[in-house]
Design a protein around this motif. Structure first.
Motif, PDB file in Angstrom:
ATOM      1  N   PRO A 299      38.594  50.624  38.970  1.00 46.82           N
ATOM      2  CA  PRO A 299      38.518  49.543  39.947  1.00 46.82           C
ATOM      3  C   PRO A 299      39.665  49.607  40.947  1.00 46.82           C
ATOM      4  N   GLY A 300      39.361  49.208  42.178  1.00 49.46           N
ATOM      5  CA  GLY A 300      40.374  49.118  43.209  1.00 49.46           C
ATOM      6  C   GLY A 300      40.876  47.691  43.363  1.00 49.46           C
ATOM      7  N   PHE A 301      41.438  47.389  44.544  1.00 54.54           N
ATOM      8  CA  PHE A 301      42.101  46.110  44.776  1.00 54.54           C
ATOM      9  C   PHE A 301      41.166  44.923  44.529  1.00 54.54           C
ATOM     10  N   TRP A 302      40.057  44.843  45.248  1.00 53.07           N
ATOM     11  CA  TRP A 302      39.164  43.695  45.092  1.00 53.07           C
ATOM     12  C   TRP A 302      38.368  43.748  43.801  1.00 53.07           C
ATOM     13  N   GLU A 303      38.081  44.932  43.312  1.00 52.54           N
ATOM     14  CA  GLU A 303      37.334  45.050  42.056  1.00 52.54           C
ATOM     15  C   GLU A 303      38.150  44.490  40.893  1.00 52.54           C
ATOM     16  N   LEU A 304      39.460  44.672  40.951  1.00 55.63           N
ATOM     17  CA  LEU A 304      40.330  44.097  39.922  1.00 55.63           C
ATOM     18  C   LEU A 304      40.403  42.574  40.021  1.00 55.63           C
ATOM     19  N   ARG A 305      39.984  42.047  41.148  1.00 54.13           N
ATOM     20  CA  ARG A 305      40.042  40.604  41.387  1.00 54.13           C
ATOM     21  C   ARG A 305      38.662  39.953  41.364  1.00 54.13           C
ATOM     22  N   GLY A 306      37.716  40.607  40.715  1.00 53.21           N
ATOM     23  CA  GLY A 306      36.432  39.979  40.464  1.00 53.21           C
ATOM     24  C   GLY A 306      35.281  40.421  41.326  1.00 53.21           C
ATOM     25  N   TYR A 307      35.527  41.351  42.277  1.00 53.94           N
ATOM     26  CA  TYR A 307      34.414  41.850  43.084  1.00 53.94           C
ATOM     27  C   TYR A 307      33.646  42.920  42.307  1.00 53.94           C
ATOM     28  N   HIS A 308      32.428  43.167  42.760  1.00 60.61           N
ATOM     29  CA  HIS A 308      31.529  44.087  42.056  1.00 60.61           C
ATOM     30  C   HIS A 308      32.049  45.525  42.124  1.00 60.61           C
ATOM     31  N   MET A 309      31.790  46.281  41.097  1.00 58.44           N
ATOM     32  CA  MET A 309      32.244  47.672  41.071  1.00 58.44           C
ATOM     33  C   MET A 309      31.478  48.555  42.049  1.00 58.44           C
ATOM     34  N   TYR A 310      30.238  48.177  42.406  1.00 60.32           N
ATOM     35  CA  TYR A 310      29.447  49.015  43.315  1.00 60.32           C
ATOM     36  C   TYR A 310      29.283  48.365  44.683  1.00 60.32           C
TER      37      TYR A 310
ATOM     38  N   GLN B 270      25.317  42.371  45.287  1.00 63.06           N
ATOM     39  CA  GLN B 270      26.343  42.683  44.281  1.00 63.06           C
ATOM     40  C   GLN B 270      27.724  42.333  44.843  1.00 63.06           C
ATOM     41  N   ARG B 271      27.971  41.031  44.949  1.00 65.09           N
ATOM     42  CA  ARG B 271      29.241  40.561  45.502  1.00 65.09           C
ATOM     43  C   ARG B 271      30.327  40.516  44.436  1.00 65.09           C
ATOM     44  N   TYR B 272      30.005  39.991  43.283  1.00 64.91           N
ATOM     45  CA  TYR B 272      30.996  39.735  42.247  1.00 64.91           C
ATOM     46  C   TYR B 272      30.648  40.458  40.961  1.00 64.91           C
ATOM     47  N   SER B 273      31.635  40.577  40.084  1.00 68.58           N
ATOM     48  CA  SER B 273      31.444  41.349  38.844  1.00 68.58           C
ATOM     49  C   SER B 273      30.346  40.772  37.959  1.00 68.58           C
ATOM     50  N   SER B 274      30.052  39.493  38.107  1.00 68.74           N
ATOM     51  CA  SER B 274      28.990  38.868  37.304  1.00 68.74           C
ATOM     52  C   SER B 274      27.590  39.143  37.849  1.00 68.74           C
ATOM     53  N   ASP B 275      27.497  39.700  39.045  1.00 70.81           N
ATOM     54  CA  ASP B 275      26.186  40.008  39.621  1.00 70.81           C
ATOM     55  C   ASP B 275      25.636  41.278  38.999  1.00 70.81           C
ATOM     56  N   PRO B 276      24.333  41.305  38.730  1.00 72.86           N
ATOM     57  CA  PRO B 276      23.745  42.508  38.098  1.00 72.86           C
ATOM     58  C   PRO B 276      23.752  43.722  39.023  1.00 72.86           C
TER      59      PRO B 276
END
Length: 203
Positions: A179-190, A197-203
């Protein structure tokens, strides 16, 4: 996050709905968003490095990088903050041409884009090659302004725009999807805008 001009130029979509991902609106301006202060990178200080893990594979200065084959790309872009802008015209060096100049094939399935301000974002390597992405040097035929990531920014237009790292200075091939900067802060990995796919909780 620093934002400027976020509400400028907003209008309801009309017959262009098919080009606007779910949850987005059509933006006529070009809002400025960043994670922190805007770095002012002089071209004489700029460089771009390909790395595999911590090991440098090849490095270019500004003149060397600008001597690489130049391509043009006009694409719609989609910001995670919900705006979409149509037909943005860019010019720069395709990732394929960077790899060709380095004389390598992509060594791993995952990549981190690295920036001068310490920002990073992860992108699967397959989303950078075969004509999908470039390091952009010009926007609308002119040098990219610092606010928009100049002198050079990554352009991965089919993913949410935070993946198109501003002030880019390298790509690092990694063995795993880091994960990068925003991915570590809850944004989606893809970050596929068509799947929201905005946030890590999105499928």
């Amino acid at each position: 996050m620093v934002t400027r001009g976020f509400f400028s130029g907003r209008r309801p979509p009309s017959d262009t709905d098919a080009r606007i991902p779910p949850g987005q609106y059509l933006e006529q301006g070009f809002p400025v968003l960043s994670a922190g202060p805007t770095p002012r990178v002089r071209t004489e200080d700029w460089s771009f490095t390909l790395k595999q893990g911590p090991k440098p594979l090849k490095k270019w200065n500004w003149a060397e990088f600008n001597a690489l084959p130049q391509s043009k790309m006009t694409r719609d872009i989609h910001c995670v903050t919900a705006w979409t802008k149509f037909n943005t015209p860019w010019q720069g060096v395709m990732i394929d041409d960077i790899l060709a100049d380095a004389g390598i094939e992509p060594p791993t399935a995952y990549t981190l884009a690295l920036s001068f301000d310490g920002y990073s974002t992860n992108v699967p390597t397959k989303d950078l090659v075969t004509g999908k992405a470039m390091v952009a040097l010009l926007y609308e035929g002119k040098p990219i302004t610092p606010d928009h990531g100049g002198p050079a920014r990554l352009l991965v237009p089919h993913l949410y725009f935070w993946k198109s790292a501003k002030w880019v200075n390298g790509l690092q091939f990694t063995e795993r999807d880091e994960p990068g900067f925003w991915e570590l802060r809850g944004y989606h990995m893809y970050g596929d805008p068509w799947r929201e796919q905005r946030y890590s909780s999105d499928p």
